[in-house]
Design an enzyme around this catalytic site. Structure first.
Site, short mmCIF file in Angstrom:
data_model
loop_
_atom_site.label_atom_id
_atom_site.label_comp_id
_atom_site.label_asym_id
_atom_site.label_seq_id
_atom_site.Cartn_x
_atom_site.Cartn_y
_atom_site.Cartn_z
N SER A 137 0.83 -1.20 0.00
CA SER A 137 0.00 0.00 0.00
C SER A 137 0.87 1.25 0.00
O SER A 137 1.99 1.25 0.53
CB SER A 137 -0.89 0.01 1.25
OG SER A 137 -1.42 1.28 1.50
N TYR A 150 -2.84 -0.34 10.42
CA TYR A 150 -2.71 -0.65 8.99
C TYR A 150 -1.33 -0.24 8.49
O TYR A 150 -0.65 -1.01 7.80
CB TYR A 150 -3.80 0.09 8.22
CG TYR A 150 -3.79 -0.13 6.74
CD1 TYR A 150 -4.43 -1.22 6.15
CD2 TYR A 150 -3.16 0.78 5.89
CE1 TYR A 150 -4.42 -1.41 4.79
CE2 TYR A 150 -3.14 0.59 4.52
CZ TYR A 150 -3.77 -0.50 3.97
OH TYR A 150 -3.76 -0.68 2.61
#
Length: 259
Positions: A137, A150
């Site tokens: 990501s 995250y």
């Protein structure tokens, strides 16, 4: 490394980037091993691809990942390409993240990729060939407020990728990292509230379809590229983060989520 005639294992293959990557690999002539929790979705995808195997597994459980590694070796052998794509996680501040959910964020993608790669790597090294692709990501490069667990997992995956690349240099086994921006998949539907926490400045980066990310994954393997970041606007943001980290951090904070 060519893909035609090779075995390509894709985790998180039931939807989004994983499903698109599996279809692209199958279209390129690979035998695809599909891994996810949703057996019905995997079976439907396998029918579309044709040359595909289905292995249903919950990668959030380290013991299940080890069992999956054993099944892969017993049923299909050492894959030529491993695509660690499975990932979950709402974007939450650390102190508002339930403990079980935090553990799940760390499991997917980080510990799932860690344990599965560990299980399959000896066979690749012994054979003297193979490729590992970790789909990551932008938060692994440009952290944002309100997505702490995250970001931690994604940074860990980035570290794993970089360390593996050094470990495997000269062995015939390569490592790539593919980093897409926002993807038009079900990720944000599956992780409600995350989309609202994208900093306003990051919304300047166009959304890309899963098929474009799948093409980038295959390009990373066939061209033996260490890293593919897409689209180019994200690449520009990453470069800005390296050249002016203080400014990019301020902009992410200033246009991001606050409590």
């Amino acid at each position: 490394m060519r893909v035609a005639g090779r075995t390509v294992l894709v985790t998180g293959a039931s939807q989004g980037i994983g499903a698109a990557t599996a279809e692209a690999a199958g279209a390129a002539g690979a035998h695809v091993v599909l891994v996810a929790r949703d057996g019905d979705a995997l079976n439907a995808l396998a029918e579309r691809i044709g040359r595909a195997s289905v292995l249903v597994a919950d990668l959030s459980d380290a013991e299940r990942v080890r069992e999956l590694g054993e099944r892969v070796l017993a049923e299909v052998g050492v894959p030529d390409v491993l695509v660690n794509n499975a990932g979950v996680g709402r974007w939450l501040f650390l102190d508002e993240t339930p403990e079980q959910e935090l553990a799940g964020m760390l499991a997917l993608p980080f510990t799932a990729a860690l344990w599965l790669t560990r299980a399959l790597l000896p066979g690749m090294r012994e054979r003297g060939s193979g490729w590992v692709v970790n789909v990551n990501s932008p938060v692994s490069r440009l952290p944002i407020p309100g997505a702490t667990g995250y970001a931690a997992s994604r940074y860990a995956l980035r570290g794993l990728t970089a360390a593996l690349r050094l470990d495997l240099r000269g062995t015939g086994v390569g490592v790539s990292e593919v980093v897409p921006g926002k993807v038009s998949s079900r990720y944000f539907a599956n992780n409600p509230g995350a989309q609202e926490r994208i900093p306003a400045i990051a919304r300047l980066i166009p959304t890309v379809p899963p098929e474009r990310v799948a093409a980038a994954v295959l390009r990373a393997v066939t061209a033996e590229r260490a890293e593919v970041v897409l689209p180019w606007q994200l690449r520009a943001f990453e470069l800005a983060g390296r050249l002016a980290p203080g400014l990019t951090s301020y902009l992410a904070w200033r246009t991001g989520t606050h409590r």
